[in-house]
Motif scaffolding. Structure first.
Motif, PDB file in Angstrom:
ATOM      1  N   THR A 102     -36.466 -41.918 -67.737  1.00 20.71           N
ATOM      2  CA  THR A 102     -35.836 -42.251 -68.625  1.00 20.71           C
ATOM      3  C   THR A 102     -34.480 -42.866 -69.288  1.00 20.71           C
ATOM      4  OG1 THR A 102     -33.865 -41.296 -67.654  1.00 20.71           O
ATOM      5  CG2 THR A 102     -34.687 -39.054 -68.710  1.00 20.71           C
ATOM      6  N   PHE A 155     -43.010 -37.956 -69.266  1.00 14.72           N
ATOM      7  CA  PHE A 155     -42.993 -37.327 -68.133  1.00 14.72           C
ATOM      8  C   PHE A 155     -44.138 -37.818 -67.512  1.00 14.72           C
ATOM      9  CE2 PHE A 155     -40.209 -34.815 -70.729  1.00 14.72           C
ATOM     10  CZ  PHE A 155     -39.756 -34.263 -70.464  1.00 14.72           C
ATOM     11  N   THR A 201     -37.623 -40.129 -73.001  1.00 14.87           N
ATOM     12  CA  THR A 201     -37.481 -39.693 -71.717  1.00 14.87           C
ATOM     13  C   THR A 201     -39.344 -39.518 -71.505  1.00 14.87           C
ATOM     14  OG1 THR A 201     -37.797 -37.449 -70.518  1.00 14.87           O
ATOM     15  CG2 THR A 201     -38.032 -37.320 -72.533  1.00 14.87           C
ATOM     16  N   ILE A 250     -40.234 -37.748 -63.872  1.00 11.66           N
ATOM     17  CA  ILE A 250     -39.043 -38.063 -65.074  1.00 11.66           C
ATOM     18  C   ILE A 250     -38.523 -39.258 -65.571  1.00 11.66           C
ATOM     19  CG2 ILE A 250     -37.959 -37.039 -67.021  1.00 11.66           C
ATOM     20  CD1 ILE A 250     -38.465 -34.234 -65.965  1.00 11.66           C
TER      21      ILE A 250
END
Length: 370
Positions: A155, A106, A104, A153
């Motif tokens: 992923t 950010f 992940t 975000i």
């Protein structure tokens, strides 16, 4: 643990908001990573290194990636954190894979409240636990105020395919039936209502949920699955058109797939239908985050429906031992069938027997939905 059960670990009396320095590679960035993310995203594979060295069981690997830019960050039934985990897990599940690991990243906007970020991170940790997947590596960047929208975000997910089925549009055959695992349109309407401050007679909550447990249960019980697709942006209509086109590209017979839907079999809650009518939306195109379609040969349909509508043999974390779609009065059902045609197409037979073509949208019904 419930969200907000642990206070934000960053000393918010000193740093109540994200600063550019939190992405600058120095002490504040290290503090953010270790105290905000490291305390929750704990894994045997996290060793303060640039990459996680992972163990894999035998089988083919499935890999997916996605980005999440939903606005607002929190909405009835979910938030950007749980959405990022479930969305990636569900993409792996649609390939018939057992999700194992997530990464992940950010992208934080300067000025984002630390308490908001903490809520998102806690939600991701809980969602990963519920989906039985580990978050093993990640990254953080900070952009200037006004250059983002709170938090974006990204992923990536990897899983293992432990069976011999080929779950792909090219596997669809004329005669296959189309199964939908629940009602349509709740995620899109939940996000829109929260974004615009709309109030309906009853609160519409997102259907956001992990699908891997349900799909793996189907495979474990021997259900033959030719193709699956989760119904996210563009909803049911766009997913079916994408599948029809993908199957046509790989077909060598000179014929294409025609997918015919029966409107009377497609479950849409009355409050969602009413909201769509008021706002001018077609629920067939509204986004979902816990719904999928499965193309199944006739001999496997009864077993597939029985498994989808029965309690799971193992509980989901924090939930009763029941499939997500059994929380309301709309069970999984057959909504259409596959035939052949001269060109790929999706049609809908309405309640009075009139057939119409269901095509791609020319634009976008609702932006920033996932």
């Amino acid at each position: 643990m419930p969200i907000d059960s642990i206070s934000c670990p960053i000393p918010i009396e000193q740093y109540p908001q994200v600063l550019l320095a939190h992405g600058g590679g120095g002490k504040l960035m290290h503090q953010l990573i270790e105290q905000m993310f490291g305390c929750l995203f704990q894994s045997e594979y996290r060793h303060h290194h640039d990459a996680a060295a992972l163990d894999f069981p035998p089988g083919r690997l499935a890999l997916t990636t996605d980005s999440y830019v939903v606005h607002p960050l929190f909405f009835p039934g979910g938030d950007i954190g749980s959405l990022a985990v479930y969305g990636t897990v569900n993409d792996l599940a649609m390939a018939g894979a057992r999700p194992l690991y997530l990464s992940t990243s950010f992208i934080l906007e300067e000025g984002l409240p630390m308490t908001t970020l903490w809520q998102v991170v806690q939600s991701m940790q809980q969602a990963a636990h519920q989906a039985d997947v580990q978050i093993v590596t990640g990254d953080t960047k900070v952009v200037e105020r006004g250059k983002g929208d709170g938090v974006f975000i990204n992923t990536a997910g990897v899983g293992v395919i432990e069976h011999l089925q080929t779950i792909h549009p090219q596997s669809i055959q004329p005669g296959d039936l189309v199964i939908l695992n629940g009602d349509l349109g709740r995620h899109g309407m939940a996000v829109l209502a929260e974004r615009e401050g709309l109030e309906f007679e009853s609160e519409i909550k997102s259907d956001s949920a992990p699908l891997n447990h349900v799909v793996l249960d189907l495979i474990a019980h021997g259900v033959e699955l030719h193709c699956m697709r989760d119904l996210t942006r563009g909803g049911l209509a766009s997913a079916l058109n994408e599948i029809a086109l993908a199957a046509w590209v790989t077909m060598t017979s000179g014929r294409s797939l025609a997918i015919t839907l029966d409107e009377t079999c497609i479950p849409i809650r009355e409050d969602v239908q009413g909201a769509c009518e008021i706002l001018g939306f077609d629920p067939l195109y509204v986004a979902n985050e816990g719904r999928f379609i499965a193309f199944v040969p006739p001999q496997s349909v009864d077993l597939a429906l029985a498994r989808l509508n029965a309690p799971l043999s193992f509980p989901l974390s924090g939930q009763s031992n029941t499939n997500p779609q059994m929380k309301h009065r709309y069970p999984a059902r057959v909504i259409g069938q596959v035939t052949t045609a001269a060109f790929p197409r999706v049609t809908l037979t309405n309640r009075i027997g009139v057939e119409r073509i269901v095509n791609f949208l020319s634009g976008e019904q609702l932006p920033r939905i996932c």
